[in-house]
Design a protein around this motif. Structure first.
Motif, PDB file in Angstrom:
ATOM      1  N   PHE A  44       2.509   3.629 -11.577  1.00 35.78           N
ATOM      2  CA  PHE A  44       0.896   3.519 -10.964  1.00 35.78           C
ATOM      3  C   PHE A  44      -0.011   4.178 -12.064  1.00 35.78           C
ATOM      4  O   PHE A  44       0.197   4.714 -12.995  1.00 35.78           O
ATOM      5  CB  PHE A  44       0.835   4.622  -9.676  1.00 35.78           C
ATOM      6  CG  PHE A  44       1.877   4.324  -8.817  1.00 35.78           C
ATOM      7  CD1 PHE A  44       1.596   3.202  -7.698  1.00 35.78           C
ATOM      8  CD2 PHE A  44       2.921   4.982  -8.652  1.00 35.78           C
ATOM      9  CE1 PHE A  44       2.236   2.969  -6.852  1.00 35.78           C
ATOM     10  CE2 PHE A  44       3.855   4.633  -7.642  1.00 35.78           C
ATOM     11  CZ  PHE A  44       3.666   3.582  -6.682  1.00 35.78           C
ATOM     12  N   LYS A  45      -1.176   3.851 -11.880  1.00 35.91           N
ATOM     13  CA  LYS A  45      -2.209   4.351 -12.693  1.00 35.91           C
ATOM     14  C   LYS A  45      -3.525   4.538 -11.759  1.00 35.91           C
ATOM     15  O   LYS A  45      -3.563   4.147 -10.661  1.00 35.91           O
ATOM     16  CB  LYS A  45      -2.979   2.937 -13.685  1.00 35.91           C
ATOM     17  CG  LYS A  45      -3.339   1.875 -13.010  1.00 35.91           C
ATOM     18  CD  LYS A  45      -3.883   0.719 -13.893  1.00 35.91           C
ATOM     19  CE  LYS A  45      -4.205  -0.496 -12.979  1.00 35.91           C
ATOM     20  NZ  LYS A  45      -4.733  -1.478 -14.145  1.00 35.91           N
ATOM     21  N   THR A  46      -4.170   5.561 -12.163  1.00 39.41           N
ATOM     22  CA  THR A  46      -5.466   5.967 -11.645  1.00 39.41           C
ATOM     23  C   THR A  46      -6.501   4.943 -11.632  1.00 39.41           C
ATOM     24  O   THR A  46      -6.962   4.217 -12.683  1.00 39.41           O
ATOM     25  CB  THR A  46      -6.039   7.251 -12.165  1.00 39.41           C
ATOM     26  OG1 THR A  46      -5.042   8.240 -12.063  1.00 39.41           O
ATOM     27  CG2 THR A  46      -7.241   7.782 -11.370  1.00 39.41           C
ATOM     28  N   GLU A  47      -6.896   4.627 -10.487  1.00 39.62           N
ATOM     29  CA  GLU A  47      -8.360   3.469 -10.186  1.00 39.62           C
ATOM     30  C   GLU A  47      -9.415   4.342  -9.857  1.00 39.62           C
ATOM     31  O   GLU A  47      -9.346   5.218  -8.909  1.00 39.62           O
ATOM     32  CB  GLU A  47      -7.897   2.372  -9.329  1.00 39.62           C
ATOM     33  CG  GLU A  47      -8.807   1.409  -9.358  1.00 39.62           C
ATOM     34  CD  GLU A  47      -8.674   0.274  -8.330  1.00 39.62           C
ATOM     35  OE1 GLU A  47      -9.344  -0.218  -7.873  1.00 39.62           O
ATOM     36  OE2 GLU A  47      -7.239   0.115  -8.316  1.00 39.62           O
ATOM     37  N   TYR A  48     -10.729   4.134 -10.313  1.00 35.78           N
ATOM     38  CA  TYR A  48     -11.839   4.757  -9.996  1.00 35.78           C
ATOM     39  C   TYR A  48     -12.247   4.180  -9.203  1.00 35.78           C
ATOM     40  O   TYR A  48     -12.743   2.726  -9.103  1.00 35.78           O
ATOM     41  CB  TYR A  48     -12.684   5.057 -10.999  1.00 35.78           C
ATOM     42  CG  TYR A  48     -12.091   6.197 -12.104  1.00 35.78           C
ATOM     43  CD1 TYR A  48     -12.424   7.382 -11.822  1.00 35.78           C
ATOM     44  CD2 TYR A  48     -11.528   5.805 -13.288  1.00 35.78           C
ATOM     45  CE1 TYR A  48     -11.933   8.522 -12.818  1.00 35.78           C
ATOM     46  CE2 TYR A  48     -11.080   6.731 -14.134  1.00 35.78           C
ATOM     47  CZ  TYR A  48     -11.279   8.087 -13.816  1.00 35.78           C
ATOM     48  OH  TYR A  48     -10.782   8.957 -14.580  1.00 35.78           O
ATOM     49  N   LYS A  49     -12.798   4.563  -7.874  1.00 43.10           N
ATOM     50  CA  LYS A  49     -13.479   3.877  -6.745  1.00 43.10           C
ATOM     51  C   LYS A  49     -14.433   4.443  -6.384  1.00 43.10           C
ATOM     52  O   LYS A  49     -14.631   5.658  -6.203  1.00 43.10           O
ATOM     53  CB  LYS A  49     -12.492   3.720  -5.312  1.00 43.10           C
ATOM     54  CG  LYS A  49     -11.179   2.697  -5.764  1.00 43.10           C
ATOM     55  CD  LYS A  49     -10.878   2.074  -4.262  1.00 43.10           C
ATOM     56  CE  LYS A  49      -9.565   1.381  -4.679  1.00 43.10           C
ATOM     57  NZ  LYS A  49      -9.604  -0.076  -3.778  1.00 43.10           N
ATOM     58  N   GLU A  50     -15.820   3.814  -6.548  1.00 46.84           N
ATOM     59  CA  GLU A  50     -17.034   4.497  -6.400  1.00 46.84           C
ATOM     60  C   GLU A  50     -17.140   5.028  -4.877  1.00 46.84           C
ATOM     61  O   GLU A  50     -16.760   4.341  -3.834  1.00 46.84           O
ATOM     62  CB  GLU A  50     -18.400   3.647  -6.553  1.00 46.84           C
ATOM     63  CG  GLU A  50     -19.564   4.018  -6.090  1.00 46.84           C
ATOM     64  CD  GLU A  50     -20.673   2.863  -6.382  1.00 46.84           C
ATOM     65  OE1 GLU A  50     -21.676   3.366  -6.548  1.00 46.84           O
ATOM     66  OE2 GLU A  50     -20.487   1.660  -6.266  1.00 46.84           O
TER      67      GLU A  50
ATOM     68  N   LYS B 131       0.680  -1.181   0.046  1.00 44.57           N
ATOM     69  CA  LYS B 131       0.093   0.056   0.039  1.00 44.57           C
ATOM     70  C   LYS B 131       0.946   1.334   0.120  1.00 44.57           C
ATOM     71  O   LYS B 131       1.760   1.300   0.651  1.00 44.57           O
ATOM     72  CB  LYS B 131      -0.833   0.020   1.129  1.00 44.57           C
ATOM     73  CG  LYS B 131      -1.859   1.124   1.364  1.00 44.57           C
ATOM     74  CD  LYS B 131      -2.906   1.118   2.424  1.00 44.57           C
ATOM     75  CE  LYS B 131      -3.733   2.341   2.517  1.00 44.57           C
ATOM     76  NZ  LYS B 131      -4.478   2.487   3.618  1.00 44.57           N
TER      77      LYS B 131
ATOM     78  N   SER C 117     -20.953   3.172 -17.747  1.00 42.70           N
ATOM     79  CA  SER C 117     -20.004   2.378 -17.350  1.00 42.70           C
ATOM     80  C   SER C 117     -19.986   1.669 -16.203  1.00 42.70           C
ATOM     81  O   SER C 117     -18.955   0.890 -15.854  1.00 42.70           O
ATOM     82  CB  SER C 117     -18.746   3.654 -16.979  1.00 42.70           C
ATOM     83  OG  SER C 117     -19.075   4.279 -15.703  1.00 42.70           O
TER      84      SER C 117
END
Length: 138
Positions: free
Chosen positions: A91-97, A71, A119
């Motif tokens: 790193f990549k951006t991750e969409y978390k609801e 982490k 989506s």
């Protein structure tokens, strides 16, 4: 509600059996975890894990996979991101609801929600069971 024909178990019987199995499952899991800890302390296994702490090991038919949960601190990464070339950034951006936010859009801004909803992919969760304190019939 389905009629009972004499061979079928009542809800109370099923619930009681479920609780017995759940309790047995916990006892067995605790025993397994303790045994795994003892296995990891065995000399050849402990030595191998010191040499290679991450990955898979096979010991006489028993496969042991070890590793780390990694982490990273997002605020620190945000500060240093400009110091590392974009093509080397690991790193990549991750969409978390944020469920509260999507629920708000569903309820009060359906036109915006429609754009986002395209989506969304829904997958059924595995049901979970637990004994509740009250006798509710939700």
């Amino acid at each position: 509600m389905k009629r009972m024909n004499g061979n079928e178990k009542t809800y109370e019987q099923l619930k009681s059996e479920w609780q017995e199995l759940k309790d047995a499952e916990k006892r067995i899991k605790d025993q397994r975890v303790e045994l795994e800890a003892q296995i990891l302390q065995q000399r050849p296994i402990a030595d191998a894990l010191l040499k290679k702490p991450e990955g898979s090991h096979s010991f006489y038919g028993l496969k042991i996979t070890t590793g780390f949960n990694r982490k990273f601190d997002a605020p620190i990464l945000d500060k240093i991101r400009h110091e590392i070339p974009a093509d080397l950034w690991p790193f990549k951006t991750e969409y978390k609801e944020i469920r509260k936010g999507t629920k708000y859009l569903e309820d009060f801004h359906p036109e915006l929600w429609e754009k986002i909803r395209e989506s969304l992919e829904l997958k059924d969760k595995k049901p979970t069971f637990s004994i509740s304190a009250g006798k509710s019939n939700d």
